[in-house]
Design a protein around this motif. Structure first.
Motif, short mmCIF file in Angstrom:
data_model
loop_
_atom_site.label_atom_id
_atom_site.label_comp_id
_atom_site.label_asym_id
_atom_site.label_seq_id
_atom_site.Cartn_x
_atom_site.Cartn_y
_atom_site.Cartn_z
N ARG A 165 -32.86 -25.24 -7.02
CA ARG A 165 -32.89 -26.35 -8.43
C ARG A 165 -34.01 -27.05 -8.40
N GLU A 166 -34.37 -27.70 -7.18
CA GLU A 166 -35.57 -28.58 -7.16
C GLU A 166 -36.99 -27.90 -7.67
N GLN A 167 -36.96 -26.64 -7.76
CA GLN A 167 -38.07 -25.99 -8.17
C GLN A 167 -38.09 -25.73 -9.41
N ILE A 168 -37.01 -25.56 -10.16
CA ILE A 168 -36.70 -25.63 -11.54
C ILE A 168 -37.04 -27.05 -12.27
N ILE A 169 -36.68 -28.01 -11.75
CA ILE A 169 -36.92 -29.18 -12.04
C ILE A 169 -38.22 -29.54 -11.97
N ALA A 193 -39.85 -27.63 -14.87
CA ALA A 193 -39.70 -28.45 -15.95
C ALA A 193 -40.68 -29.78 -16.24
N LYS A 194 -40.77 -30.63 -15.24
CA LYS A 194 -41.30 -31.62 -15.18
C LYS A 194 -42.85 -31.51 -15.59
N VAL A 228 -43.04 -26.55 -18.02
CA VAL A 228 -43.02 -25.03 -18.48
C VAL A 228 -42.32 -25.03 -19.74
N SER A 229 -42.51 -23.59 -20.31
CA SER A 229 -41.77 -23.42 -21.56
C SER A 229 -40.41 -22.81 -21.45
N GLY A 230 -40.53 -22.05 -20.33
CA GLY A 230 -39.35 -21.19 -20.06
C GLY A 230 -39.33 -20.86 -18.50
N TYR A 231 -38.08 -20.27 -18.02
CA TYR A 231 -37.81 -20.10 -16.63
C TYR A 231 -37.00 -18.85 -16.31
#
Lengths: 130, 250
Positions: free
Chosen positions: A91-95, A98-99, A102-105
């Motif tokens: 989760r921390e990597q997706i956040i 996002a910060k 990134v446009s999509g994951y």
């Protein structure tokens, strides 16, 4: 979707580059280039008029997150949509991604349908912003 | 190595240390009460010095324990055997990585080649369709020719269905090669762990023999692919979970 887009696929695994390229071909995109990490990708982006980037995260040299930060910090590149396709599911990597803008994951393993949906969503968002 | 025990204070010694500390604290309280700031500062310095002394005593004890471990390793040939087997283990995993990569590319090559046949099948379907249309026109009142056209239409539909099915299956076949990237990433991580253990072990063994070698610091940043049974608490449960999380920042 605009099929004449120039796309850069960045992944250190040649198998994955090929799979993503095949999927993009199936979706009608044909102008696709490849790079094996951020260090190779960045000069290609700076000199190549690319419209879209699909990148892995965990790569030797320059990882995808650093490439993303370079893209967002570069006046000429900062508006390019960047789709991250990675096995990193923390989760921390997706956040963090996002910060960093990134446009999509997409979390690996993924399907062709997921890639299509994310691309459509990104194009939709960019069309609205334009 | 079993005979090496960490150092701990015995209950009597601990009690004595407590009593001494209590005495010192009382002295300090008294000095404060009497307004003797100089004495208080001196006692405080003493106390801090004692704490530092304790820290260095423990370091010294740890060093002694480590020496004992090295001494226990002396003469145990298994350490040397392990150090020599680790590079082999790493090399074997590298080989597995190359094999899976080759196999995945071979499969993708075959899928690419099959796409050409699919294109041919597609154009054959179109030829059959137009031939059948012409035949239907030419059949007129001939029941035999009309039957031929109907038969041809059956074959045309079956061909079209199979063509679509094959396209889908080949696409899935190509997508299934994704395993190579994921298993490859996991193999690389295991190989890195093996190399790291090998470096540390070599360092330990070389220190024992008197030579120094500084190992590079391992990168432990990313978690990599999620492994069933070894999931970390912070991982998302799937693409939907990842989408929901990302949506919060968009």
């Amino acid at each position: 979707m605009k099929q004449n887009l120039k796309i850069l696929v960045v992944d250190d695994f040649s198998t994955m580059r090929r799979i993503v390229k095949n999927l993009l071909n199936e979706l009608g995109f044909s102008d696709i280039s490849e790079a094996d990490d951020g260090k190779t990708a960045l000069p290609m982006l700076q000199n190549g008029n690319f419209d879209f980037v699909v990148t892995d995260w965990n790569m030797p040299g320059m990882p995808g997150i650093e490439l993303l930060r370079h893209i967002r910090a570069d006046e000429r590149l900062k508006t390019i949509p960047v789709l991250m396709v990675t096995a990193e599911a923390q989760r921390e990597q997706i956040i963090e991604a996002a910060k960093a803008g990134v446009s999509g994951y997409i979390v690996k393993p993924f399907t062709g349908q997921t890639l299509k949906e994310k691309l459509e969503k990104i194009f939709e968002r960019y069309a609205q912003a334009a | 190595m079993d005979d090496v025990k960490p150092s701990v204070l015995k209950p009597e010694a601990e009690q004595a240390a407590r009593a001494e500390l209590l005495g010192r604290l009382k002295d300090m309280t008294l000095a404060l009460e009497q307004g003797d700031d100089a004495l208080f500062a001196e006692r405080l310095q003493d106390l801090l010095r004692r704490r530092e002394d304790g820290f260095f005593t423990r370091i010294a004890q740890l060093t002694q324990d480590l020496r004992a471990v090295f001494a226990a390793m002396e003469g145990d040939s298994r350490w040397n055997a392990l150090a020599s087997e680790l590079p082999d283990a790493g090399a074997r995993l590298d080989h597995v990585l190359r094999l899976t990569e080759q196999a995945a590319h071979r499969t993708l090559d075959l899928v690419d080649e099959s796409q050409l046949h699919l294109v041919t099948l597609g154009s054959c379907g179109q030829t059959i369709a137009s031939t059948r249309a012409r035949l239907t026109m030419a059949a007129g009142a001939s029941p035999a020719l009309a039957q031929l056209a109907a038969d041809l239409q059956g074959a045309e539909q079956a061909l079209s269905h199979s063509h679509g099915q094959l396209r889908g299956k080949f696409s899935e076949l190509a997508m299934a090669q994704e395993y190579q990237d994921l298993s490859g990433q996991l193999l690389k991580r295991v190989t890195n762990v093996i190399r790291e253990v090998e470096r540390e072990l070599m360092k330990l063994l070389s220190q024992r023999s008197g030579t120094q070698e500084r190992p590079p610091v391992a990168d432990k940043g990313l978690e990599g692919p999620v492994v069933p049974g070894l999931e970390k608490a912070g991982a998302v449960s799937g693409q939907d979970d990842a989408d929901a999380l990302l949506a919060m920042f968009m």
